[in-house]
Design an enzyme around this catalytic site. Structure first.
Site, PDB file in Angstrom:
ATOM      1  N   ASP A 115      21.540  -1.014  -1.218  1.00  0.00           N
ATOM      2  CA  ASP A 115      20.642  -1.466  -2.282  1.00  0.00           C
ATOM      3  C   ASP A 115      20.548  -2.990  -2.309  1.00  0.00           C
ATOM      4  OD1 ASP A 115      20.306   1.150  -2.953  1.00  0.00           O
ATOM      5  OD2 ASP A 115      21.631   1.104  -4.701  1.00  0.00           O
ATOM      6  N   TYR A 169      18.264  -4.075   0.540  1.00  0.00           N
ATOM      7  CA  TYR A 169      16.879  -3.692   0.255  1.00  0.00           C
ATOM      8  C   TYR A 169      16.259  -4.648  -0.762  1.00  0.00           C
ATOM      9  CZ  TYR A 169      12.813  -0.852  -0.873  1.00  0.00           C
ATOM     10  OH  TYR A 169      11.525  -0.419  -1.059  1.00  0.00           O
ATOM     11  N   ASP A 170      16.974  -4.897  -1.868  1.00  0.00           N
ATOM     12  CA  ASP A 170      16.447  -5.787  -2.904  1.00  0.00           C
ATOM     13  C   ASP A 170      16.237  -7.199  -2.367  1.00  0.00           C
ATOM     14  OD1 ASP A 170      16.511  -3.715  -4.671  1.00  0.00           O
ATOM     15  OD2 ASP A 170      18.415  -4.278  -5.587  1.00  0.00           O
ATOM     16  N   LEU A 178      -3.031  28.886 -10.835  1.00  0.00           N
ATOM     17  CA  LEU A 178      -2.518  30.094 -10.191  1.00  0.00           C
ATOM     18  C   LEU A 178      -2.446  31.239 -11.189  1.00  0.00           C
ATOM     19  CD1 LEU A 178       0.466  28.689  -8.075  1.00  0.00           C
ATOM     20  CD2 LEU A 178      -1.747  29.468  -7.222  1.00  0.00           C
ATOM     21  N   GLU A 209       7.897  29.444  -2.125  1.00  0.00           N
ATOM     22  CA  GLU A 209       8.245  28.069  -2.462  1.00  0.00           C
ATOM     23  C   GLU A 209       8.618  27.968  -3.940  1.00  0.00           C
ATOM     24  OE1 GLU A 209       4.869  25.660  -1.342  1.00  0.00           O
ATOM     25  OE2 GLU A 209       4.424  27.009   0.336  1.00  0.00           O
ATOM     26  N   LYS A 258       8.528  26.723  -7.622  1.00  0.00           N
ATOM     27  CA  LYS A 258       7.447  26.198  -8.455  1.00  0.00           C
ATOM     28  C   LYS A 258       7.995  25.032  -9.285  1.00  0.00           C
ATOM     29  CE  LYS A 258       3.757  27.599 -11.598  1.00  0.00           C
ATOM     30  NZ  LYS A 258       3.978  26.538 -12.608  1.00  0.00           N
ATOM     31  N   ASP A 287       8.255  22.201 -11.892  1.00  0.00           N
ATOM     32  CA  ASP A 287       7.659  22.046 -13.214  1.00  0.00           C
ATOM     33  C   ASP A 287       7.385  20.564 -13.465  1.00  0.00           C
ATOM     34  OD1 ASP A 287       6.628  22.865 -15.592  1.00  0.00           O
ATOM     35  OD2 ASP A 287       8.543  23.126 -16.605  1.00  0.00           O
ATOM     36  N   ARG A 345      -4.863  16.259 -12.038  1.00  0.00           N
ATOM     37  CA  ARG A 345      -5.639  17.498 -11.881  1.00  0.00           C
ATOM     38  C   ARG A 345      -6.831  17.517 -12.830  1.00  0.00           C
ATOM     39  NH1 ARG A 345      -6.269  22.369 -14.252  1.00  0.00           N
ATOM     40  NH2 ARG A 345      -6.779  24.114 -12.861  1.00  0.00           N
ATOM     41  N   GLU A 364       3.168  17.837  -6.536  1.00  0.00           N
ATOM     42  CA  GLU A 364       3.674  17.781  -7.901  1.00  0.00           C
ATOM     43  C   GLU A 364       4.513  16.521  -8.081  1.00  0.00           C
ATOM     44  OE1 GLU A 364       3.336  20.503 -11.271  1.00  0.00           O
ATOM     45  OE2 GLU A 364       2.531  20.522  -9.247  1.00  0.00           O
ATOM     46  N   TYR A 411       2.789  19.799  -1.131  1.00  0.00           N
ATOM     47  CA  TYR A 411       2.911  21.175  -0.636  1.00  0.00           C
ATOM     48  C   TYR A 411       1.628  21.804  -0.102  1.00  0.00           C
ATOM     49  CZ  TYR A 411       1.477  21.775  -5.530  1.00  0.00           C
ATOM     50  OH  TYR A 411       0.839  21.662  -6.732  1.00  0.00           O
ATOM     51  N   LYS A 454       2.616  32.585  -1.388  1.00  0.00           N
ATOM     52  CA  LYS A 454       1.305  32.382  -0.770  1.00  0.00           C
ATOM     53  C   LYS A 454       1.195  33.212   0.502  1.00  0.00           C
ATOM     54  CE  LYS A 454       1.397  27.456  -2.075  1.00  0.00           C
ATOM     55  NZ  LYS A 454       1.411  26.077  -1.552  1.00  0.00           N
ATOM     56  N   LYS A 486       6.728  33.923 -12.517  1.00  0.00           N
ATOM     57  CA  LYS A 486       7.285  33.080 -13.590  1.00  0.00           C
ATOM     58  C   LYS A 486       8.637  33.616 -14.051  1.00  0.00           C
ATOM     59  CE  LYS A 486       5.439  30.034 -15.086  1.00  0.00           C
ATOM     60  NZ  LYS A 486       4.375  29.792 -16.082  1.00  0.00           N
ATOM     61  N   CYS A 508      24.387   5.899 -46.166  1.00  0.00           N
ATOM     62  CA  CYS A 508      24.994   6.074 -44.851  1.00  0.00           C
ATOM     63  C   CYS A 508      26.333   6.813 -44.984  1.00  0.00           C
ATOM     64  CB  CYS A 508      25.216   4.709 -44.191  1.00  0.00           C
ATOM     65  SG  CYS A 508      26.137   4.783 -42.642  1.00  0.00           S
ATOM     66  N   CYS A 533      29.367   4.225 -44.035  1.00  0.00           N
ATOM     67  CA  CYS A 533      29.776   3.076 -44.858  1.00  0.00           C
ATOM     68  C   CYS A 533      29.321   3.164 -46.309  1.00  0.00           C
ATOM     69  CB  CYS A 533      29.252   1.776 -44.244  1.00  0.00           C
ATOM     70  SG  CYS A 533      27.443   1.641 -44.240  1.00  0.00           S
ATOM     71  N   CYS A 591      20.536   2.615 -41.295  1.00  0.00           N
ATOM     72  CA  CYS A 591      21.521   1.840 -42.043  1.00  0.00           C
ATOM     73  C   CYS A 591      21.523   0.435 -41.467  1.00  0.00           C
ATOM     74  CB  CYS A 591      22.906   2.466 -41.908  1.00  0.00           C
ATOM     75  SG  CYS A 591      24.241   1.427 -42.553  1.00  0.00           S
ATOM     76  N   CYS A 598      28.910  -1.826 -41.036  1.00  0.00           N
ATOM     77  CA  CYS A 598      29.041  -0.367 -40.887  1.00  0.00           C
ATOM     78  C   CYS A 598      29.983  -0.034 -39.724  1.00  0.00           C
ATOM     79  CB  CYS A 598      27.678   0.256 -40.633  1.00  0.00           C
ATOM     80  SG  CYS A 598      27.724   2.047 -40.391  1.00  0.00           S
TER      81      CYS A 598
END
Length: 741
Positions: A51, A54-55, A101, A138, A140, A142, A161, A200, A252, A329, A353, A447, A450, A465, A470
């Site tokens: 990292d 890369y940075d 679908l 495959e 699905k 979400d 979409r 997706e 996909y 599919k 589903k 609260c 306190c 609060c 506190c």
């Protein structure tokens, strides 16, 4: 896996060392290296570049492109950091309709779909496809659907979409998703003059948790699930917000425009079999540099499909992303085209589903939790119940409005689930099961930590609060007070502050100024030496910290005001308030109208400040700070000098030798200047110390006057710009700009 590349294995060149020709070559080399590194990290999950490296290389490329704007390309890795906010999303007509679908809610409905496929195949010409029928199974994902367009391998447009025919142009936001290739690797897909693929965009579970945690702490409404979070992230008008959301993608499918002449009436998309099957096309996507979900199976029988669906349901909670089913599919593209579409969905695909993961239990109590920023959060406590693979017994109800919206009473039989399969959530109550013993929950007026009266700032949903004393908020408030931008007390880290709290020596910020040498010296830190004795703070550190505490009494009024942690009062707002009200007494006496009249201070900030200063508990702590000798006012001399740099905007960059950057900023603000962290066309001067980086480069490219530390010291000593030869400095900048170019 190959060894990771170390920082020493790559040469780093400064912009000043590069001629225009070498800058072009170096930029191309950096783009190639960074692109490969991103592919290894986000797609292959096998990073070789650390990292840190890369940075460093990304910053070098950004500096080159800033100094040589003509070298910027649309596919540069620097384009992923986000652009300036957009007012709207332009409508985009998809090359071919993005269908939804059909769903199968159980295996009986899935088998009915198989029956329809087999019946239809019996009436088709089988010369263009092979038998028996194979199916691609495959997961699905979400998330939020996306269409990506490429011209000769270069990303040209990304769209949501929408209604399936027309979506929204979200290209700037899609560029920030690290695993979406901006340029495709050489091969069949990269060679196509036009390519549209579908996929997706999703938010990993850990990122979703963090996003909602931040929303809760800010008193904002959390996202209901990762899908909504992904969709909302893609529709941010400021793509820099999208860039910070850690979105990811799985691609996909090709657009139907590549295979179906009726779908591509304009003839823009070349006819291509794209491998001939769904399985082969996924391989082409991988070769082109797209991220493809590895959990795919080619099934030859219904039993194989059933087994895949069952296995997916069992492991869904172990995946780092959310799935809500399996997509099945027909594998052959030729057979897909012959089977065709209904008015809403392709006949050749269906979504199996998963059943909802919801359980019922009894809500026993709602308790209030006081967060580190003072938010009062109601938490539902219910009978333990197994949901989505683990037992849950508590869930946040977020705020009073959410309790009313869900309509839950203490004692209700409630429905619970895990939002995004991760975070416990109360869905609602089953009202038909009430027997009259249930009771309405009332949010407290004080609260629970306190005893201070709580309030709700107009425009916010959370009760808060504001008591600086506190106990529930003490650690966070104390850490904030000692931070560099506030009282700046070195030597008091989180561990030490926690030990002081545990020892009963520290509760609010005024307690710092009552600490004694011996009690600090003998403070146990909860760590033990080899001989078994507890490690203490020690004599040397105690003396240093007490000296730093004493020095903090002289910090500028604005920084100490910021250190109090008043809601919505950050560094800029502290500068505005202390410029208008030069003593703590004046600020405490200011009403809502007076506060709101300050340019940049709205009603929400005014209410927050007013409610803070009205609390007797806060007034007592502030009086203790004054008694301890803190300078909660602007000096008379400061007030006289206040307007000498009014309206002048500075940016500080690089290392200074005579002052720290915070001290330099304080001195400039003392003269009325505005000090920003970023360079823009509105910046008047950039103060550049040693090893100035991209801010210096941007100032050069924008023609902004750059001053050095000697100039800064002359400004401070003279109380303004009179001692600065601005014209001469501007000429120096012009010369420097010519040298860079």
């Amino acid at each position: 896996m190959e060894d990771r590349i170390s920082p020493q294995s790559l040469e780093h060149l400064s912009v000043q060392d590069l001629s225009a020709q070498r800058a072009d070559a170096r930029a191309e080399e950096l783009r190639r290296t960074l692109k490969q590194a991103s592919h290894e990290y986000y797609v292959l999950d096998a990073p070789r570049l650390s990292d840190e490296v890369y940075d460093s290389l990304l910053q070098e490329l950004l500096a080159i492109e800033t100094a040589h704007p003509h070298l910027i390309t649309a596919t540069s890795p620097t384009r992923r950091v986000g652009a300036t906010p957009s007012d709207a999303f332009a409508p985009v007509k998809h090359a071919a309709r993005m269908y939804s679908l059909g769903n199968a809610m159980n295996f009986a409905e899935l088998d009915a779909w198989f029956d329809r496929i087999e019946a239809a195949v019996g009436n088709l010409d089988a010369s263009s496809f092979s038998l028996p029928i194979c199916y691609s199974c495959e997961l699905k994902i979400d998330g939020s659907s996306i269409a990506l367009n490429y011209a000769h391998g270069e990303l040209t447009r990304a769209a949501t979409r929408g209604d399936g025919r027309v979506g929204e142009d979200i290209t700037a936001n899609a560029r920030t998703v690290r695993d979406i290739p901006l340029r495709l690797a050489k091969g069949l897909l990269a060679d196509l003059p036009q390519l549209e693929v579908r996929g997706e965009i999703y938010l990993p579970k850990t990122s979703f948790q963090q996003l909602n945690k931040l929303a809760d702490e800010a008193g904002e409404k959390p996202f209901a699930n990762p899908r909504n979070a992904a969709a909302g992230s893609l529709r941010q008008k400021d793509s820099r917000v999208t860039a910070g959301r850690e979105l990811a993608s799985f691609i996909y499918a090709p657009s139907e425009a590549h295979m179906n002449p009726q779908e591509d009436a304009a003839g823009d998309f070349p006819r291509s079999d794209l491998g001939g099957t769904q399985h082969a096309f996924l391989d082409l996507l991988c070769q082109a540099g797209f991220r493809v979900n590895p959990d795919v199976q080619l099934a030859r029988t219904r039993a194989d499909v059933h087994a895949f669906c069952t296995a997916a349901l069992e492991k869904r909670h172990d995946l780092p992303y959310e799935i809500d089913g399996v997509v099945v599919k027909v594998d052959s593209f030729a057979l897909q085209q012959q089977l065709g579409y209904t008015a809403k969905a392709p006949r050749w695909a269906i979504a199996f589903k998963f059943p909802p993961e919801e359980k019922t239990t009894v809500l026993r109590e709602i308790r209030i939790q006081v967060g580190r920023t003072g938010n009062l959060t109601p938490v539902a406590e219910f009978d333990p119940v197994l949901v989505a693979g683990s037992t849950i017994a508590r869930a946040t109800l977020h705020n009073e409005d959410e309790i009313k919206r869900k309509g839950v009473l203490v004692g209700d039989t409630i429905i619970v689930r895990k939002a995004g399969d991760v975070i416990p959530e109360v869905v609602g109550a089953i009202e038909s099961l009430r027997d009259g013993t249930q009771r309405v929950f009332q949010m407290p007026t004080h609260c629970p930590s306190c005893g201070t009266a709580v309030h709700r700032i107009p425009g916010e949903v959370a009760l808060r609060c504001e008591n600086i004393d506190c106990p529930a908020q003490s650690l966070e408030r104390l850490r904030h007070w000692v931070s560099r931008g506030a009282a700046d007390i070195e030597g008091l880290g989180t561990e030490t502050i926690a030990s002081l709290i545990d020892a009963g020596l520290l509760r609010n910020v005024a307690d710092f100024y009552s600490l004694g040498y011996e009690e600090l010296r003998d403070l146990g830190l909860g760590r033990f030496r080899r001989d078994g004795s507890e490690q203490t703070f020690g004599e040397i550190m105690a003396k240093k910290v007490l000296a730093n505490i004493e020095a903090s009494k002289q910090r500028p009024f604005a920084r100490l005001l910021f250190g109090l942690g008043i809601r919505h009062v950050g560094t800029t707002m502290s500068d505005l308030l202390t410029a208008r009200f030069t003593t703590l007494g004046q600020l405490q006496a200011a009403g809502i109208e007076e506060l709101s009249a300050i340019d940049g201070v709205g009603p929400q900030i005014a209410h927050s400040a007013r409610s803070f200063f009205e609390l007797p508990e806060n007034q007592a702590v502030l009086q203790r700070l004054l008694n301890a000798g803190l300078q909660l006012k602007n000096d008379a001399a400061d007030h006289q000098l206040e307007q000498s740099l009014a309206g002048v905007k500075f940016v500080l960059t690089g290392a200074l030798t005579q002052l720290t950057r915070i001290e330099a900023a304080d001195q400039l603000k003392r003269l009325g200047a505005r000090v920003s962290s970023s360079v823009s066309s509105q910046t008047d001067y950039v103060i550049a110390g040693a090893d100035a980086g991209s801010k210096y480069d941007k100032a050069i490219s924008l023609g902004i006057t750059v001053l050095d530390e000697d100039d800064l010291l002359r400004i401070i000593a003279g109380g303004g710009l009179d001692g600065i030869q601005a014209a001469g400095k501007a000429a120096d900048v012009s010369t420097a700009a010519e040298d860079v170019h």
